[in-house]
Design an enzyme around this catalytic site. Structure first.
Site, short mmCIF file in Angstrom:
data_model
loop_
_atom_site.label_atom_id
_atom_site.label_comp_id
_atom_site.label_asym_id
_atom_site.label_seq_id
_atom_site.Cartn_x
_atom_site.Cartn_y
_atom_site.Cartn_z
N PRO A 11 -8.54 33.50 35.69
CA PRO A 11 -9.46 34.03 36.69
C PRO A 11 -9.13 33.60 38.12
CG PRO A 11 -10.52 32.32 35.39
CD PRO A 11 -9.22 32.65 34.70
N ASN A 12 -9.38 34.54 39.01
CA ASN A 12 -9.24 34.37 40.46
C ASN A 12 -7.79 34.34 40.94
OD1 ASN A 12 -12.12 34.15 41.01
ND2 ASN A 12 -12.00 32.20 39.94
N ARG A 19 -7.16 33.71 48.73
CA ARG A 19 -8.20 32.70 48.60
C ARG A 19 -7.62 31.31 48.86
NH1 ARG A 19 -9.51 30.02 42.75
NH2 ARG A 19 -7.43 30.23 41.92
N TYR A 24 -3.63 27.04 47.77
CA TYR A 24 -2.80 27.82 46.85
C TYR A 24 -1.61 28.52 47.53
CZ TYR A 24 -6.71 27.01 43.70
OH TYR A 24 -7.67 26.41 42.92
N ASN A 75 -1.18 29.82 33.29
CA ASN A 75 -2.05 29.20 34.28
C ASN A 75 -3.45 29.72 33.99
OD1 ASN A 75 -3.56 28.29 36.39
ND2 ASN A 75 -2.11 28.93 37.99
N ALA A 78 -9.57 28.26 36.13
CA ALA A 78 -10.68 27.36 35.81
C ALA A 78 -10.94 27.25 34.31
CB ALA A 78 -11.94 27.84 36.52
N HIS A 81 -10.24 24.00 32.28
CA HIS A 81 -11.15 22.85 32.21
C HIS A 81 -12.36 23.12 31.31
CE1 HIS A 81 -8.62 22.06 35.64
NE2 HIS A 81 -9.16 23.06 36.32
N ASP A 88 -7.84 27.00 21.16
CA ASP A 88 -7.74 27.42 19.76
C ASP A 88 -6.72 28.54 19.60
OD1 ASP A 88 -9.63 25.57 18.96
OD2 ASP A 88 -11.25 27.02 18.69
N GLU A 99 2.13 24.84 30.64
CA GLU A 99 0.93 25.00 31.47
C GLU A 99 1.32 24.83 32.93
OE1 GLU A 99 -2.02 22.17 30.27
OE2 GLU A 99 -3.28 22.50 32.04
N HIS A 101 -0.07 24.79 37.01
CA HIS A 101 -1.11 24.82 38.04
C HIS A 101 -0.42 24.79 39.40
CE1 HIS A 101 -4.16 24.37 35.08
NE2 HIS A 101 -3.47 23.39 34.55
N ILE A 102 -0.82 25.69 40.25
CA ILE A 102 -0.22 25.78 41.59
C ILE A 102 -0.55 24.52 42.39
CG2 ILE A 102 -0.27 27.11 43.74
CD1 ILE A 102 -1.07 29.55 41.85
N SER A 103 -1.82 24.13 42.32
CA SER A 103 -2.26 22.93 43.05
C SER A 103 -2.09 21.70 42.16
CB SER A 103 -3.73 23.08 43.45
OG SER A 103 -4.55 23.15 42.29
N ARG A 108 -7.52 16.59 43.02
CA ARG A 108 -8.72 17.35 43.37
C ARG A 108 -9.96 16.79 42.65
NH1 ARG A 108 -7.36 23.55 42.98
NH2 ARG A 108 -9.29 23.63 44.20
N ARG A 112 -11.49 18.79 37.49
CA ARG A 112 -10.18 19.46 37.28
C ARG A 112 -9.17 18.52 36.62
NH1 ARG A 112 -10.76 24.22 40.47
NH2 ARG A 112 -12.13 23.81 42.21
C1 DQA Z 1 -5.44 26.26 39.19
C2 DQA Z 1 -6.29 24.99 39.27
C3 DQA Z 1 -7.66 25.22 38.65
O1 DQA Z 1 -8.44 24.03 38.72
C4 DQA Z 1 -8.39 26.30 39.43
O2 DQA Z 1 -9.64 26.57 38.83
C5 DQA Z 1 -7.58 27.55 39.58
C6 DQA Z 1 -6.14 27.44 39.82
C7 DQA Z 1 -4.10 26.09 39.93
O3 DQA Z 1 -3.23 26.93 39.72
O4 DQA Z 1 -3.93 25.15 40.73
O5 DQA Z 1 -8.11 28.65 39.57
O6 DQA Z 1 -5.16 26.53 37.83
#
Ligand code: DQA
Length: 146
Positions: A11-12, A19, A24, A75, A78, A81, A88, A99, A101-103, A108, A112
């Site tokens: 998501p997002n 954003r 990011y 990725n 959210a 978490h 599963d 896995e 994560h950009i950040s 943070r 997270r």
């Molecule tokens: C994320 C980190 C997550 O905590 C956050 O909810 C995201 C992006 C990252 O790529 O850094 O949506 O997965």
């Protein structure tokens, strides 16, 4: 040609580049998809790049990967978490899972710092910006060749 590598985004991430660019970066998800497609060509791996804001859609793609993918790079946004359901689904996939994560999630908020997906992931990349996807793809090419 080996089975494709699935690169799944939660998501997002469709808003990447728009954003919170201070967190990011300014690259869009389409930019990341193009980079991964080109790198996949170079490495001799087809790449299927997807994004959804819906947990169930991500789970359906992971189920599809059981037959159709050699490895999964994810990725989960959210859902990282929160989602036992994505964990599963990944546990029902036999190939390698990475896995991304950009950040740097560990720099943070405390919520997270925990990842359900990390209980399954063979490797985790966090805080390398969008470059993390290419690094994960190079690693995945090594893992699926082994
Ligand atoms: C994320 C980190 C997550 O905590 C956050 O909810 C995201 C992006 C990252 O790529 O850094 O949506 O997965």
């Amino acid at each position: 040609m080996p089975k494709p590598i699935f690169i799944l985004n939660g998501p997002n991430l469709n808003l990447l580049g728009k954003r919170q660019p201070e967190i990011y970066g300014s690259e869009t998800l389409a930019d990341v998809a193009a980079t991964c497609a080109a790198l996949g060509d170079e490495l001799g791996h087809a790449v299927r790049f997807e994004q959804s804001n819906w947990e169930g859609q991500l789970i359906d793609w992971i189920h599809e990967a059981r037959d159709a993918a050699s490895g999964i790079i994810i990725n989960p946004g959210a859902f990282t978490h929160t989602s036992v359901a994505i964990l599963d689904a990944l546990n029902a996939f036999d190939g390698p899972v990475l896995e991304v994560h950009i950040s740097n999630v560990h720099k943070r908020e405390a919520f997270r710092h925990h990842s359900y997906v990390s209980l399954r992931a063979d490797g985790v990349i966090a805080g390398f910006g969008t470059q993390g996807y290419a690094l994960a793809l190079r690693r995945m090419a090594t893992l699926v060749a082994a």
